[in-house]
Write a protein that holds these residues in place. Structure first.
Motif, mmCIF file in Angstrom:
data_model
loop_
_atom_site.group_PDB
_atom_site.id
_atom_site.type_symbol
_atom_site.label_atom_id
_atom_site.label_comp_id
_atom_site.label_asym_id
_atom_site.label_seq_id
_atom_site.Cartn_x
_atom_site.Cartn_y
_atom_site.Cartn_z
ATOM 1 N N SER A 36 -72.577 9.894 -21.252
ATOM 2 C CA SER A 36 -73.927 9.818 -22.401
ATOM 3 C C SER A 36 -74.533 10.657 -21.834
ATOM 4 C CB SER A 36 -75.222 8.478 -21.490
ATOM 5 O OG SER A 36 -76.463 9.156 -22.055
ATOM 6 N N LYS A 41 -69.552 0.587 -36.032
ATOM 7 C CA LYS A 41 -68.851 1.594 -36.641
ATOM 8 C C LYS A 41 -69.421 2.090 -38.140
ATOM 9 C CE LYS A 41 -63.980 3.308 -38.121
ATOM 10 N NZ LYS A 41 -63.272 3.185 -38.255
ATOM 11 N N LEU A 51 -73.306 2.774 -38.793
ATOM 12 C CA LEU A 51 -72.990 4.420 -38.762
ATOM 13 C C LEU A 51 -72.332 4.475 -40.155
ATOM 14 C CD1 LEU A 51 -72.945 5.244 -35.439
ATOM 15 C CD2 LEU A 51 -74.719 5.000 -36.289
ATOM 16 N N PHE A 93 -72.891 9.312 -35.649
ATOM 17 C CA PHE A 93 -74.332 9.058 -34.963
ATOM 18 C C PHE A 93 -75.078 10.541 -35.281
ATOM 19 C CE2 PHE A 93 -77.616 9.464 -31.721
ATOM 20 C CZ PHE A 93 -78.630 8.435 -32.154
ATOM 21 N N ILE A 108 -75.105 3.434 -29.885
ATOM 22 C CA ILE A 108 -74.543 5.108 -29.289
ATOM 23 C C ILE A 108 -74.496 5.427 -27.543
ATOM 24 C CG2 ILE A 108 -76.586 6.658 -29.247
ATOM 25 C CD1 ILE A 108 -72.607 7.232 -30.581
ATOM 26 N N LEU A 123 -68.149 7.292 -31.334
ATOM 27 C CA LEU A 123 -69.414 7.179 -32.445
ATOM 28 C C LEU A 123 -69.683 8.477 -32.529
ATOM 29 C CD1 LEU A 123 -69.965 3.100 -32.589
ATOM 30 C CD2 LEU A 123 -68.487 4.110 -34.002
ATOM 31 N N GLU A 124 -69.521 9.425 -31.435
ATOM 32 C CA GLU A 124 -70.164 10.387 -31.944
ATOM 33 C C GLU A 124 -70.650 11.710 -32.753
ATOM 34 O OE1 GLU A 124 -71.326 14.485 -29.209
ATOM 35 O OE2 GLU A 124 -69.647 13.271 -28.196
ATOM 36 N N ASN A 182 -71.951 2.015 -27.403
ATOM 37 C CA ASN A 182 -70.448 2.074 -27.987
ATOM 38 C C ASN A 182 -69.425 4.083 -28.297
ATOM 39 O OD1 ASN A 182 -69.977 -0.021 -29.884
ATOM 40 N ND2 ASN A 182 -72.142 0.527 -29.342
#
Length: 568
Positions: free
Chosen positions: A302, A131, A134, A174, A163, A170-171, A166
């Motif tokens: 994913s 985190k 980013l 990212f 990514i 965190l999308e 995690n």
């Protein structure tokens, strides 16, 4: 004598500086310098005091920089067995370098690369480090793009690992960093990595990271994280340790990879454009096993994230990338249309993204169609292979007709594409269905589905033939022959037959035909030719009413062009 600003503040600047200096010299803490929780607080306080100071700011930075630099080097060089995470501490020091580097003439490029290679390659799965990394890239993206433009594209495989490990939490962050990963060198490999993101998500949490593991352990692993470790080796320079302890040595023993799947995958990641591994029997069996086994939470996340990332990737490409890179990307996109992770929802969403991008790229630069004549004809020749390739051929037929095969300056290309459309038309007229090589057991609808697919494709082929002939008049005689064969065919689907008859009638009215079937990107002016951009303000009195067969009302009604134009 120190200025008042140097001695003022919470705990005093000198106090925190002495603490950092002692930590950077302490040999007892060398094995794990980040284990002291007070170090991070001291670094933050020194950074804050340097920002808040006015007249003495340069003096404070000059005194703090040697200490910060030495502490950074010691933390980055900490052994891989360190218990405490040094990621947040290193990021805080990096922020100091970026904020005050000009004052001490320090180039932060080496420090940034050291962070990625030595720290993030080990701690990418740590939620806090991921985190903060980013957030650091987002906060400093302007400075990084201007001063270090190759940094983020160089380490995009590592950020993809971040990514992937995690997940969706965190999308959003990212997504802000993703456009920064695109450069001339990373453009194609990044696309392939995003499409293959689910295939890299078969690592179980219990297996742990292979970064820093021995080569023997990596060779025995059946998980695709072996690929990620080797990607780090190739892209970021982080070493994979040998069992003998000679980490990073070229003489530490051969890396004997007996599994052809990993050889192909590794080659694909380094070369960026090859996709041969999807034809490997090993890959097919591995993917089939992944489909038959329960999906992990990471794989599910994913599968949801990859289409969103592709949307951002394509939007950035259409906005910022030149035609040369688009010409390099489009054949790769076509080759991957039928080769991706075999999840139904994922495949549907990704194929929709790919087809939208192909059509948008041709809309932006119609000349690309002429440059990509060979891959386009190859895909038209594969229309019989499977439903996905049939769908791709359908979109390509539409693009060929809509843009006149690239324009009036590409008559030779138009003729060759026209011949391929003729061949595709005659092949389907001579057969009762598409996909003679398909396994009927995979088609729950049987022949009815194939016939419907054939009819849909033929409708687009017939339309493309009529449009090409409208734009390139020298093709009109051949187009009339092709359409007449469809109109006379007794085995043609009713929809295909009706469309062929309509187009034969339109071809006898050149002005109206050019208005209806002419390319939207290059309209001509002349008597009877309609400017569709102003269609909403005009009335139609002399258009053949078979074009309005689905409209309601008496034949004397003056239909508006709005009745013909699709509404957005």
């Amino acid at each position: 004598m120190a200025s008042p600003e140097l001695a003022a503040g919470d705990g005093s600047y000198d106090f925190h500086l002495r603490s950092l200096s002692a930590a950077s010299r302490d040999s007892a803490a060398a094995a794990d310098p980040a284990s002291d929780p007070n170090l991070l607080q001291s670094v933050r306080r020194v950074c804050e005091m340097c920002k808040e100071a006015k007249g003495a700011s340069d003096e404070m930075v000059a005194r703090a920089f040697p200490v910060m630099s030495k502490l950074f080097q010691r933390c980055a060089a900490a052994p891989t067995q360190s218990v405490a995470s040094s990621g947040v501490l290193l990021l805080t020091i990096l922020q100091f370098f970026l904020d005050f580097g000009e004052a001490v003439l320090h180039d932060a490029d080496g420090s940034l690369k050291t962070f990625f290679r030595s720290c993030l390659s080990r701690e990418f799965a740590d939620p806090t480090v991921a985190k903060r990394t980013l957030e650091f890239l987002i906060a400093n993206k302007t400075k990084i793009l201007s001063s270090f433009p190759t940094l983020i594209p160089q380490f995009f495989p590592l950020l993809l690992k971040l990514i992937a490990s995690n997940g969706e939490r965190l999308e959003r962050k990212f997504s802000e960093v993703l456009p920064l990963m695109m450069s001339a060198g990373s453009f194609l490999p990044l696309f392939l990595s995003l499409v293959d993101l689910p295939t890299l998500e078969k690592v179980e949490r219990s297996s742990g990271t292979l970064i820093g593991s021995s080569i023997a352990t990596i060779q025995k692993s059946a998980a695709p994280e072996m690929l990620l470790a080797l990607m780090d080796e190739a892209y970021t320079g982080s070493a994979i340790e040998d069992a003998s302890g000679n980490a990073g040595s070229d003489d530490s023993g051969p890396l004997d990879l007996s599994d052809p799947m990993f050889l192909d995958l590794l080659k694909d990641e380094n070369d960026g454009i090859a996709a041969k591994h999807w034809t490997s029997p090993t890959i097919s069996s591995t993917l089939q096993a992944a489909v038959n086994s329960p999906q992990s939470d990471r794989l599910k996340q994913s599968l949801k994230m990859a289409p969103c990332f592709l949307t951002i990737y394509f939007a950035t490409a259409l906005r910022d990338v030149n035609d040369s890179l688009l010409c390099a990307l489009l054949p790769v996109v076509m080759s991957r249309y039928a080769a991706m992770f075999p999840d139904k929802v994922y495949s549907f969403e990704v194929r929709k993204k790919l087809s939208d991008f192909i059509l948008a790229a041709f809309q932006r630069s119609p000349d690309i169609i002429a440059l990509l004549k060979k891959p386009i004809t190859d895909r038209l020749g594969e229309a019989h292979d499977n439903p996905a390739k049939t769908e791709l051929a359908l979109h390509l037929c539409w693009a060929i007709g809509e843009h006149g095969a690239g324009g009036k300056n590409h008559k030779d290309v138009a003729r060759e594409l026209f011949e391929n459309l003729e061949l595709l038309l005659y092949e389907n007229l001579a057969t009762s269905r598409l996909g003679l090589t398909q396994d009927t057991g995979c088609d729950p609808m049987g022949s009815s589905t194939r016939k419907s697919s054939q009819a849909r494709l033929l409708c687009f082929v017939v339309t493309a033939i009529a449009k090409l002939a409208t734009f390139h008049n020298e093709l009109l005689p051949r187009a009339r022959v092709s359409l007449a064969k469809v109109a006379r065919s007794r085995t043609s689907d009713r929809r295909v037959w009706q469309r062929a008859c309509d187009y034969l009638g339109l071809l006898n009215e050149p002005a109206i035909c050019l208005s209806v079937l002419g390319p939207s990107t290059a309209q001509e002016n002349g008597p009877g030719i309609v400017n569709w951009s102003g269609g909403g303000t005009k009335m139609v009195a002399h258009i053949p009413f078979y074009l309005l067969a689905e409209q309601k009302g008496a034949a004397i009604h003056d239909f508006s062009f709005e009745d013909l134009l699709p509404t957005e």
